[in-house]
Design an enzyme around this catalytic site. Structure first.
Site, PDB file in Angstrom:
ATOM      1  N   TYR A 113      14.879  90.986  53.595  1.00 46.44           N
ATOM      2  CA  TYR A 113      14.907  90.035  54.710  1.00 46.44           C
ATOM      3  C   TYR A 113      14.814  88.591  54.231  1.00 46.44           C
ATOM      4  O   TYR A 113      15.399  87.689  54.815  1.00 46.44           O
ATOM      5  CB  TYR A 113      13.789  90.342  55.712  1.00 46.44           C
ATOM      6  CG  TYR A 113      14.193  91.434  56.664  1.00 46.44           C
ATOM      7  CD1 TYR A 113      15.288  91.245  57.502  1.00 46.44           C
ATOM      8  CD2 TYR A 113      13.508  92.643  56.716  1.00 46.44           C
ATOM      9  CE1 TYR A 113      15.687  92.256  58.370  1.00 46.44           C
ATOM     10  CE2 TYR A 113      13.894  93.654  57.581  1.00 46.44           C
ATOM     11  CZ  TYR A 113      14.986  93.455  58.409  1.00 46.44           C
ATOM     12  OH  TYR A 113      15.385  94.443  59.263  1.00 46.44           O
ATOM     13  N   GLU A 209       5.344 118.900  47.481  1.00 46.31           N
ATOM     14  CA  GLU A 209       6.527 118.101  47.836  1.00 46.31           C
ATOM     15  C   GLU A 209       6.289 117.275  49.077  1.00 46.31           C
ATOM     16  O   GLU A 209       6.588 116.099  49.114  1.00 46.31           O
ATOM     17  CB  GLU A 209       7.726 119.043  48.014  1.00 46.31           C
ATOM     18  CG  GLU A 209       9.031 118.302  48.297  1.00 46.31           C
ATOM     19  CD  GLU A 209      10.245 119.234  48.258  1.00 46.31           C
ATOM     20  OE1 GLU A 209      10.150 120.295  47.593  1.00 46.31           O
ATOM     21  OE2 GLU A 209      11.258 118.905  48.887  1.00 46.31           O
TER      22      GLU A 209
END
Ligand SMILES: Nc1ncnc2c1ncn2[C@@H]1O[C@H](COP(=O)(O)OP(=O)(O)OP(=O)(O)O)[C@@H](O)[C@H]1O
Ligand SMILES: [Mg+2]
Lengths: 381, 659
Positions: A113, A209
């Protein structure tokens, strides 16, 4: 009065620089000096960027990690296909300089940004989206041989930790055994300057995971019963998580065990944790954990755990392709047990998620599956 | 039966066969009349060494009837010759000689006068003045079609003498005799008096219509091929328009030459023999022809089996036939060719540039050559780019054109009216306007006319745009029988694809191209008396082809280079876009001067885009030194067409030159 205000503003802007920052700044300025020198001599400027493609990574057999080769790509301003990325590279450079000088850090999204605007006189944006910016940040890292945190940029936080360890994060002491159900969010920068290990009683690290699986283990207080540290990386673990695992393994000598889905993606996550990633091969020496081990799930688990056919997921064409690719990675190729594992996956024709074990019992994974593997020391290398 | 046999006068014959002379229909009659007079004026001026200034004035007397006046500043005509020139067919100064000129037959102007007389009953009016101090002569002449002899109607058969100066001007005014006594005033000069000249006025039945095959087109094309001429034209709407000269220099005077034996036809040979009153056949041959030495004459005589000393009087039809054939068998050197006066590459470009707006001009003048013993020379000029006529037409002019047309469909109207518009282009316009193909052009309402105008401007024609071929013989535009002409056929037979134009085999190429082809010769081989198409002699076709190839190669080079420049420009603009950002970032990083870096980078960008593109061609081969265009090329920088259009509208003068 007004004068004083300006000076304070200025000092606020120019933060005190440490030696590391100075070094990074120097290389950033050097990049600009190159352009200036070339332009003033009427020559076309370029930046040399070490190539981050598969062809420029090597598997170092003795260190057991993926390393980046020496081939470099020229990124030229006056080349139709490179002009835009060239501009973006310099923009990222100037953005990082701003951050360093002001003593601030920002996420890659923040930097995006910061640098995004419409190019004057056109309708073209400097960066279209985050995906347009991220690889350029990585380019600057490799081009300057600077770490991401040295550029004062971090990736968004993903991943959590609980367990028998106390750390100091930026001055705050954090006892990871008292983090409630959410756990300690692993920051993206976990270097020595930011995080120190205060004390650790754990015997090993269990990395899972996904957040969902991690919650199961946390709720069942697995880390208490098995005296370990429990982490997850929300899929492909971000650099902060990988670096932390690396430090836990390196500095505290904790074995790292991985519980991942039984599919090519799970294999790949394991490969990245163990050997490093192709894309960030230059970070391997800080990130890779050659001693990591794979607990499961395994392709034999369908039979071994007597799972219901309805929990299987059919392999897609892409899965099959990826599985074959992974089997051919030089670091998997010589491992017979891995070859068997992958072959079995392919012959099964389906994949299994860790959550599939819930079909046996909600706590089957924490109370039976993992304890059994730990007891047998049954891991893939 | 025998009783019905009688000789036909030439005049009578032509009265019945008008089409042979270009008077097939009222529209063409108007053009042919103007053309014959203007051609004569130009011939006369050039022969007398006067820089031509010509006035063409057309007045509509009533529907289908016009009065056409052409005045020149030429040498004028001797009093006693005036009636013969304008009132007797086959009377002229150019037929019996071999010299490059526009007229060659001695029919032109008297045929126009006769056509006027036959259709309106009005005589031809002539004013002629041979010197500023001498009186002018005014004649009203009619042709007796039976006897092919002139009749003078005014001054009891003697015409009228008009004194020089002020007095004469007053007389002309009172008798309503038209004569432009002065040149138009220039900015810093008083109007100059016209010292001499000829004005011919013919009233005739005719039809005025702009577009292809019109007077406008003829004058414009004449201006192109005659850059030393100033033409003033007052059209039937009483609008004056001037084509100014691009050079003050007269073309070099063409030399008159003796005929070459190879060029002589059997009939002509017999006439020439008859004209020779005395002497031997050898003398006849050496004196009448060029390139015939006594030795060559002897070989011809040997071939014919006739003694070189035989008297010409004794040569009958049979012997003439033998001589004719012997000539063809004998090797005779080609004639000298310095008798042709081409326009020249420089002036071709100037002339074309003056009239046809384009981006690129190129010209080629071939060395002279010979067909059938006649010296000739071919030259070609080509203009590429610029706007098509349809896109230039203003709404008002389109209105006029629509009112005047006799085309039954819009498609026909577009194709017939505008040069460079073929069926494909017309269909595109019709589609854009969303009209039916059978729509009649005259029945369009105001709104539909606007739609049509809009469509004409907006359709991209350059792809399908047919090229325009301007054909010239001895500087005279040929406007009809395009398909029959050796020039058109050779253009179609040339492979233009290799020069960057699209072309389907055996057709004219397409693209925004104006091509002018000029054949100059002491005797132009027309396919008919109306002088509209050139006959296909292999020697002529070969020269045309070589000239076309010469300009084609340069066009190809230009197009390739222009394409390159375009790519280069695109590349450059990509780089330019990022330079300011890069300069800004560099300046932020090391505190250097942003402007300076920017301007340095700009300089590199300019250099890099130039070099990068000239280094390699499409196939990646290194290009040698840039091939130069050589001489005789003109490249005109193109402004923004839309700006130009706006400018024209601002000036309130959208109706400039159209055709
Ligand atoms: N405006 C003029 N000024 C001077 N002489 C003229 C003028 N117009 C015609 N003549 C003379 O009149 C002659 C006859 O003209 P005409 O147009 O009938 O025939 P031409 O020009 O010789 O041949 P063509 O039939 O091919 O036009 C010319 O040869 C020329 O000598
Ligand atoms: Mg004539």
């Amino acid at each position: 009065m007004a004068k004083k205000k300006t000076t304070t503003a200025k000092t606020a802007r120019m933060a005190k620089l440490n030696a590391r920052d100075k070094k990074t700044l120097n290389s950033l300025v050097g990049m600009a000096d190159d352009v200036e020198r070339f332009a003033s001599r009427g020559r076309a400027p370029h930046i040399e960027i070490p190539s981050r493609s598969l062809s420029n990574v090597k598997y170092n057999k003795s260190r057991k990690i993926i390393e980046m080769g020496s081939s470099k790509n020229k990124r030229e301003l006056f080349n139709l296909s490179q002009a835009r990325t060239y501009m973006q590279t310099l923009l990222v450079g100037s953005g990082c300089k701003q951050l360093i000088e002001q003593g601030k850090t920002t996420s890659i999204r923040g930097l995006y940004y910061l640098l995004k605007h419409t190019i004057e006189g056109t309708r073209e944006e400097t960066f279209v989206d985050q995906g347009d910016c991220d690889p350029v940040i990585e380019d600057v890292e490799v081009a300057l041989n600077a770490l991401r945190e040295e550029l004062h940029v971090y990736a968004s936080n993903r991943g959590a930790m609980v367990g028998n360890i106390v750390v100091n994060d930026n001055g705050d002491e954090i006892d990871c055994s008292r983090m409630g159900s959410g756990g300690y969010a692993i920051p993206s920068i976990v270097e020595e300057e930011v995080m120190q290990f205060v004390s650790c009683k754990a015997d090993f690290v269990l990395h899972v995971e996904k957040d969902t699986v991690w919650r199961r283990f946390n709720e069942d207080k697995f880390w208490q019963t098995h005296n370990c540290i429990l982490t997850h990386g929300n899929g492909q673990p971000p650099r902060g998580v990988r670096r932390l695992l690396n430090r836990l393994n390196n500095e505290l000598n904790l074995p790292v065990l991985c519980l991942l889905d039984n599919d090519p993606w799970g294999y790949y996550i394991y490969s990245v944790i163990k050997q490093g990633s192709i894309n960030l091969a230059y970070e391997s020496k800080r990130m890779a954990i050659p001693g990591a081990r794979f607990i499961g799930l395994r392709s034999i688990d369908y039979e071994r755990c007597d799972l219901n056919p309805s929990v299987t997921i059919k392999l897609t064409d892409n899965d099959i392709k990826r599985a074959n690719q992974i089997a051919n990675y030089p670091w998997f190729e010589p491992k017979k047990r891995w070859q068997k594992e992958i072959k079995k996956l392919l012959s099964n024709g389906f994949k299994l998620e860790v959550e599939a074990l819930i079909s046996k019992d909600i706590s089957y994974v924490t109370e039976e599956y993992v304890p059994a593997r730990l007891a047998d020391q049954d891991f893939l290398d | 039966m025998a009783a019905n046999q009688r000789s036909i006068s030439v005049s009578e014959f032509f009265a019945k066969n008008r089409h042979l002379l270009g008077f097939d229909n009222p529209r063409k009659a108007l053009l042919t009349t103007v053309k014959e007079a203007v051609d004569n004026s130009l011939d006369a001026c050039e022969e007398a060494g006067i820089i031509p200034e010509i006035w063409v004035e057309i007045i509509q007397v009533k529907e289908n009837r016009f009065e056409v006046s052409i005045q020149d500043n030429g040498p004028g005509i001797l009093k006693k010759q005036i009636p013969l020139i304008f009132g007797k067919l086959l009377y002229g100064s150019k037929f019996h000689r071999l010299r490059m000129s526009r007229g060659q037959q001695g029919i032109g102007i008297s045929a126009a006068g006769m056509y006027g007389m036959l259709t309106t009953g009005k005589p031809v009016k002539i004013v002629s003045k041979i010197s500023i101090r001498k009186p002018a002569h005014y004649y009203e002449v009619q042709i007796d079609t039976k006897t092919n002899n002139p009749e003078i109607l005014n001054g009891r058969g003697n015409g009228l003498d008009i004194p020089a100066g002020e007095k004469g001007r007053n007389i002309m005014e009172s008798k309503k005799i038209q004569w432009n006594s002065f040149y138009p005033a220039t900015e810093d000069e008083e109007p100059q008096e016209v010292r001499s000249g000829t004005r011919v006025t013919i009233e005739l039945e005719a039809k005025h219509q702009r577009g292809r095959g019109s007077v406008d087109e003829y004058l414009e094309q004449t201006a192109i091929a005659n850059p030393h001429v100033t033409l003033h034209y007052r059209d039937p709407d009483q609008e004056w328009r001037t084509y100014g000269r691009a050079t003050e220099e007269l073309p070099p005077e063409p030399k008159e030459i003796k005929p070459h034996p190879y060029g002589v036809e059997m009939g002509r040979l017999v006439t020439m023999l008859k004209e020779m009153k005395e002497g031997t056949i050898s003398q006849f041959l050496t004196q009448s022809f060029t390139r015939v030495s006594p030795a060559v004459a002897r070989r011809i005589c040997e071939g014919a089996g006739i003694s070189t000393r035989a008297g010409v009087k004794k040569i009958g039809r049979d012997e003439a036939d033998k001589i004719y054939h012997a000539i063809q068998e004998t090797k005779i050197k080609a004639p000298s060719t310095d008798c042709i006066s081409p326009i020249g590459e420089d002036l071709l470009i100037k002339g074309l540039h003056q009239v046809v707006p384009a981006e690129f001009y190129v010209a080629a003048t071939r060395p002279p050559s010979v067909y059938r013993g006649n010296p000739f020379q071919v030259e070609v000029a080509l203009a590429y780019g610029g706007q098509s006529v349809v896109q230039k037409v203003s709404a008002e002019v389109l209105d006029q054109l629509l009112d005047q047309t006799d085309s039954r469909t819009i498609r026909q109207f577009l194709v017939n009216t505008f040069d460079g518009i073929g069926n494909d282009a017309a269909d595109k316009i019709i589609k854009e306007a969303d009209f039916g193909s059978r729509q009649s052009p005259t029945k369009l309402n105001a709104e539909q006319r606007e739609t049509l105008h809009h469509a004409m401007r907006n359709v991209k024609l350059s792809d399908g745009q047919g090229i325009q071929v301007y054909r010239y013989a001895n500087r005279v535009p040929l406007q009809f029988k395009m398909r029959d002409c050796a020039i058109t056929q050779t253009v179609m037979g040339t492979n233009w694809r290799s020069y960057g134009l699209s072309q389907s085999r055996g057709n004219l190429p397409s693209g925004p191209v104006t091509l002018m082809v000029h054949l100059a010769s002491v005797w132009v081989p027309f396919t008919s008396e109306s002088k509209e198409a050139i006959a296909a002699y292999p020697e002529i076709e070969k020269e045309i082809r070589l000239a076309l190839q010469a300009v084609g190669r340069k066009l190809g080079l230009f197009l390739k280079r222009r394409q390159k420049v375009k790519q280069e420009g695109e590349r450059r603009s990509v780089f330019m876009r990022y330079l300011a950002e890069v300069a800004g970032a560099v300046s932020d990083l090391n505190g250097s001067d942003r402007e300076e870096i920017h301007s340095n980078l700009l300089r590199v960008a300019n250099r890099v885009t130039k070099v990068a593109d000239t280094k390699f061609d499409e196939s990646g081969n290194k290009i040698q030194e840039e091939e130069s265009f050589g001489d005789n090329v003109l490249i005109v920088e193109q402004g923004d067409p839309e700006e130009a259009l706006k400018q024209r509208l601002l000036e309130g003068n959208p109706q400039q030159k159209l055709f």
